[in-house]
Every structure is written in structure tokens, then in C-alpha cells.
Write a protein that holds these residues in place. Structure first.
Motif, short mmCIF file in Angstrom:
data_model
loop_
_atom_site.label_atom_id
_atom_site.label_comp_id
_atom_site.label_asym_id
_atom_site.label_seq_id
_atom_site.Cartn_x
_atom_site.Cartn_y
_atom_site.Cartn_z
N SER A 389 0.83 -1.21 0.00
CA SER A 389 0.00 0.00 0.00
C SER A 389 0.86 1.26 0.00
CB SER A 389 -0.91 0.01 1.24
OG SER A 389 -1.75 -1.12 1.27
N LYS A 390 0.25 2.37 -0.41
CA LYS A 390 0.94 3.65 -0.28
C LYS A 390 1.10 3.98 1.19
CE LYS A 390 -0.67 5.63 -4.66
NZ LYS A 390 -1.42 6.73 -5.30
N SER A 404 -0.25 0.39 10.53
CA SER A 404 1.20 0.41 10.41
C SER A 404 1.65 -0.10 9.05
CB SER A 404 1.83 -0.45 11.51
OG SER A 404 3.22 -0.61 11.31
N ALA A 405 2.69 0.54 8.51
CA ALA A 405 3.33 0.08 7.29
C ALA A 405 4.74 -0.41 7.56
CB ALA A 405 3.36 1.19 6.25
N ASP A 406 5.05 -0.59 8.84
CA ASP A 406 6.40 -1.00 9.21
C ASP A 406 6.33 -1.75 10.53
OD1 ASP A 406 9.14 -1.28 9.17
OD2 ASP A 406 9.56 0.86 8.96
N HIS A 407 7.48 -2.29 10.94
CA HIS A 407 7.60 -2.94 12.24
C HIS A 407 8.06 -1.94 13.29
CE1 HIS A 407 7.43 -7.00 10.47
NE2 HIS A 407 8.28 -6.58 9.57
N PHE A 408 7.62 -2.14 14.52
CA PHE A 408 8.30 -1.53 15.65
C PHE A 408 8.71 -2.68 16.56
CE2 PHE A 408 8.20 0.00 20.09
CZ PHE A 408 9.33 0.81 20.02
N VAL A 409 10.01 -2.85 16.73
CA VAL A 409 10.52 -4.00 17.47
C VAL A 409 11.71 -3.56 18.31
CG1 VAL A 409 12.02 -4.69 15.54
CG2 VAL A 409 11.40 -6.39 17.27
N VAL A 442 3.03 4.85 8.16
CA VAL A 442 1.67 4.28 8.21
C VAL A 442 1.10 4.20 6.81
CG1 VAL A 442 1.26 5.17 10.54
CG2 VAL A 442 0.55 6.53 8.55
N VAL A 443 0.10 3.33 6.65
CA VAL A 443 -0.60 3.19 5.38
C VAL A 443 -1.45 4.44 5.14
CG1 VAL A 443 -2.36 1.85 4.16
CG2 VAL A 443 -0.60 0.68 5.50
N THR A 444 -1.44 4.95 3.90
CA THR A 444 -2.18 6.18 3.60
C THR A 444 -3.37 5.96 2.67
OG1 THR A 444 -0.65 6.71 1.80
CG2 THR A 444 -0.19 7.66 3.96
#
Length: 446
Positions: A389-390, A404-409, A442-444
Motif C-alpha cells: 500500500s501507499k 502500520s506500514a512498518d515494524h516496531f521491534v 503508516v498506510v495512507t
């Protein structure tokens, strides 16, 4: 400013390691530069092995009871990525714990597999517990899923019922992949559990460098039976790993499996030293030792008015570097390469801590129930869908409720608090801010 190698030299000089890697800076020659070589005539090739590397892989397979073994030079991560991609394609369902390592979620994004998450519970001490019966129930509830992926043991040393899960998975036509990254030593002595291959798993990934005499990044993936498409698995191993595998890694593994791990007396000595150390720790009055399925992990529980971080620092100040700490416990990792002197150093320091910690001390510790760690978020789309996704970075104050469009770890243990495709919660955003995150992707185009 000190350079990296200078800081490492200082650490090596000042501290005894009760942390990974498992070689504990012993057994291997420091003159390793001569082993840094490429694929020359007579040295075999990792990705088309038919000589000495093939011999080494066959020896490893026999030791673990596997049908096949493949050496990994990009860590357990490479094995997890390859195994999930070889078993699942776009839209295929895979049953897995939401408490898995980040590499499993990256495998979902690459393969397009659709996760059926099993959400683990948080123990009173703040570690994730094994899902138990819920794994078996989920297999029966999802007849169309392609495979089951579990972690056993966990970072802290708790095992799943691999035998029962394998039986149910196979009866329902599914493969079982086991992330056994922290259990490469299983089965080498009777005090340790059996390894997952001997319990019936189809594919097992062992992080050799974590608990064995092996260099960082070295691991192995085992194939247990003919249910696995090894040609497809080999394709993804070649695709994911470096095309220039380190011969330093390969020669060190050959040495370890030809000497230390081929001689049972090394593990017999280790088991005796470990049992003695555990017995001494269990005699302490204020510090307790939590029993886990894997006795190599020393889960140290301080008195209720002290934190695991304080125990960690107490040991650090006395020249002992242990693996990690959390509010309610500290974790020391042992291996076959630990020395008698090292164990005595640890038990003596813990005895001093036990004497110095006051039960009358008034000190408020964080409540585990209020910790944002592992308060998993709602899944809105698959990791693959989120990555495709964008997306855009937004201020951390504006991420709550966004996908979320990514990990937080955070490491350790490398279990993401949020993964691509999940809605970001208030607690998650608060934890990100506490970790110094100011912007997050984040997904837009929801």
C-alpha cells in the motif's frame, strides 16, 4: 571517540559473557584472517555442496536426527525466511503465534501468506507464555491452512508440545516449521529437551551461534522427512543468503562439529557445572531461579522490591555481562563453552547480591499489567498488503488508530510490538515515544 573494535576489545577484557554467542570467546583461534577466502578449487561451494561442506552438512544432520541439513550463514533469520516462503505462497494461510520473531513477519510480507495469529498471554513476570492447547485447536479450526509455524523454545527457555502439534498437523495435512533458534543444544545431553526434529517437526531452524560453539550469524536448517520440497527450500536459501558465504563461518563450524560437539564429554562436563550452579542459586534467600524447560537459561528473579535491571547492573559492576533484563527478571545464557571459573564468578556475585538486597527497601516497580510490551494490536490487513500500500511517515503523535506500514521491534527478544497491517494502539504509540521514535510509517490509502 573510540572505534567499534576498541569498544569490543574493552568489553572482552573487562567482562565474562553470560550472553550469546555460545562460543564464549573460547576454542577458536584469533588468527582467522587466513580463513577469509572465496570458493577456490577443492574448498566446495555452500550452494552446490558435494565435497567437504556436504560432508559437514551430513554430519550435522546425523547428530540432530534430520534427513537433511543446510548450513546458514545469514543466521536463523535466513532459515525462517526460506522455510515460510518455500511452504506458502500468495494467499496461503499459515498458523503462527503473534509472539514470533520479526523474521517470520518479514517472511509473510515476502511470500504473501495470510497469517492466522494465535495471541500468546503475558505471564505475571512479563514474558510471553506458550499458546499451548490453542495451537491444536486452531489447526482443527482452519482446515485450509498450509502449515503451522511455532517457536520452541522461547527466548526465555519455554518449550511447546512439539510432539502433539506435529501429530495433529500431519493428521490434517499440514507441515510444521519450528523456530528452534534458542535450542540448538537440545538433545546433546539428557538434562536438555529433545530437539524438534526428533519430536516430528518437518522443518527446524537452529541458531547455532546462540547456544553452541559457533560464530555469530551461523545457523542450520534441518529437514525432517520427505514431506518437504527440498528443491524449493534450496531455491529460497540461495535467493535469501549472500552469494559469498564466509569460509571463516564454515571452517569454524567444521571444527566445532568435528571436535567439541563430537565428544560427549564436553556436554557431560557442561551439564555437571550447570547443575551445580543452578543448585547453588536455588539456595539463595532473596534471589530465586525460575524453572524453565531449558535449564541452560538462568531466569533470575530479584526480590519484589528490586528490578531485573538492578540485578543486571549489580552483576555488570562485578564484571559479568548477562544477556538481558526486564522489570521483573534478568536472564543469563550459558553454553557448553562456559568455564568452571565463569560459573563460580556468577554464583559468587549472586550470593553477594542476595546479601546486599534489603527486603525492607521501599521501592515502587512498574506493574507488568500496565506494560505496553506485547499488548498486540488489531490486524487490519496482511503484512504483504500493508507493504504494497501507499504509505508515509507521520508524526508519532498522530499514529494512533492508523495502520502500520512498518515494524516496531525492540531487542531482545526481537518480537515486534506492531507489524505491517496492524492498527496502532495508544499503548503502542506511547512505547514508541518512550523509545525515542518521533515519526513512523503508516498506510495512507486505506
Amino acid at each position: 571517540m573510540k572505534m567499534i573494535y576498541q569498544k569490543i576489545d574493552a568489553h572482552v577484557k573487562d567482562f565474562y559473557p553470560f550472553h550469546m554467542p555460545g562460543h564464549k570467546r573460547r576454542f577458536f583461534s584469533t588468527d582467522i584472517i587466513n580463513h577469509d577466502i572465496t570458493e577456490m578449487a577443492g574448498l566446495d561451494d555452500l550452494f552446490s555442496a558435494n565435497g567437504d561442506i556436504a560432508r559437514l552438512q551430513n554430519r550435522i544432520a546425523r547428530m540432530y536426527g534430520a534427513r537433511h541439513a543446510r548450513i546458514l550463514v545469514n543466521g536463523s533469520t535466513a532459515g525462517i525466511l526460506a522455510s515460510i516462503n518455500s511452504c506458502c505462497g500468495e494467499g496461503d494461510e499459515i498458523i503462527m503465534s503473534r509472539g514470533s520473531h520479526i523474521s517470520a513477519f518479514n517472511a509473510l510480507a515476502l511470500s504473501g501468506a495470510k497469517p492466522v495469529y494465535i495471541y500468546p498471554t503475558l505471564s505475571a513476570l512479563g514474558y510471553l507464555e506458550q499458546p499451548g492447547q490453542r495451537v491444536l485447536d486452531t489447526i482443527l479450526q482452519h482446515p485450509n491452512c498450509k502449515c503451522v509455524y511455532i517457536t520452541s523454545p522461547t527466548y526465555e527457555g519455554f518449550c511447546a508440545d512439539v510432539y502433539s502439534i506435529a501429530n495433529i498437523a500431519h493428521k490434517n495435512g499440514k507441515l510444521l516449521i519450528v523456530d528452534e533458534a534458542h535450542g540448538a543444544h537440545f538433545g546433546f545431553d539428557k538434562i536438555f529437551p529433545l530437539n524438534a526434529i526428533r519430536l516430528g517437526a518437518d522443518i527446524v531452524i537452529d541458531g547455532l551461534h546462540k547456544t553452541m560453539p559457533a560464530l555469530g550469524q551461523t545457523a542450520v536448517i534441518h529437514v525432517g522427512n520427505d514431506n518437504v520440497d527440498t528443491d524449493r527450500l534450496d531455491f529460497f536459501l540461495r535467493a535469501i543468503q549472500t552469494s559469498s558465504p564466509s569460509y571463516i563461518f564454515l571452517s569454524a563450524l567444521d571444527y566445532a562439529f568435528s571436535t567439541i560437539l563430537a565428544d560427549s564429554t564436553y556436554f557431560e562436563r557442561y551439564a555437571a557445572l550447570l547443575s551445580q550452579a543452578r543448585g547453588q542459586i536455588q539456595l539463595l534467600n532473596k534471589i530465586s531461579l525460575l524453572e524453565t524447560d531449558d535449564p541452560s537459561k538462568l531466569m533470575l528473579i530479584p526480590p519484589v522490591n528490586y528490578s531485573g535491571d538492578e540485578l543486571y547492573k549489580f552483576l555488570w559492576d562485578r564484571g559479568l555481562a548477562i544477556e538481558m533484563s526486564r522489570p521483573c527478571y534478568a536472564l543469563a545464557m550459558t553454553s557448553v563453552c562456559d568455564t568452571r571459573e565463569g560459573f563460580e564468578w556468577l554464583t559468587d556475585a549472586l550470593a553477594k547480591a542476595d546479601e546486599s538486597f534489603s527486603l525492607m527497601r521501599q521501592h515502587e516497580l512498574p506493574s507488568v499489567s500496565n506494560m505496553a510490551d506485547y499488548e498486540f494490536s488489531e490486524q487490519m490487513m496482511t503484512p504483504r498488503e500493508a507493504i504494497a500500500s501507499k504509505s508515509a511517515y507521520v508524526d508519532i503523535n498522530d499514529v494512533v488508530g492508523r495502520v502500520s506500514a512498518d515494524h516496531f521491534v525492540q531487542y531482545p527478544p526481537g518480537i515486534p510490538l506492531v507489524v505491517p497491517g496492524e492498527r496502532i494502539s495508544e499503548n503502542c504509540a506511547r512505547t514508541m515515544k518512550g523509545a525515542g521514535i518521533s515519526r513512523f510509517r503508516v498506510v495512507t490509502d486505506q
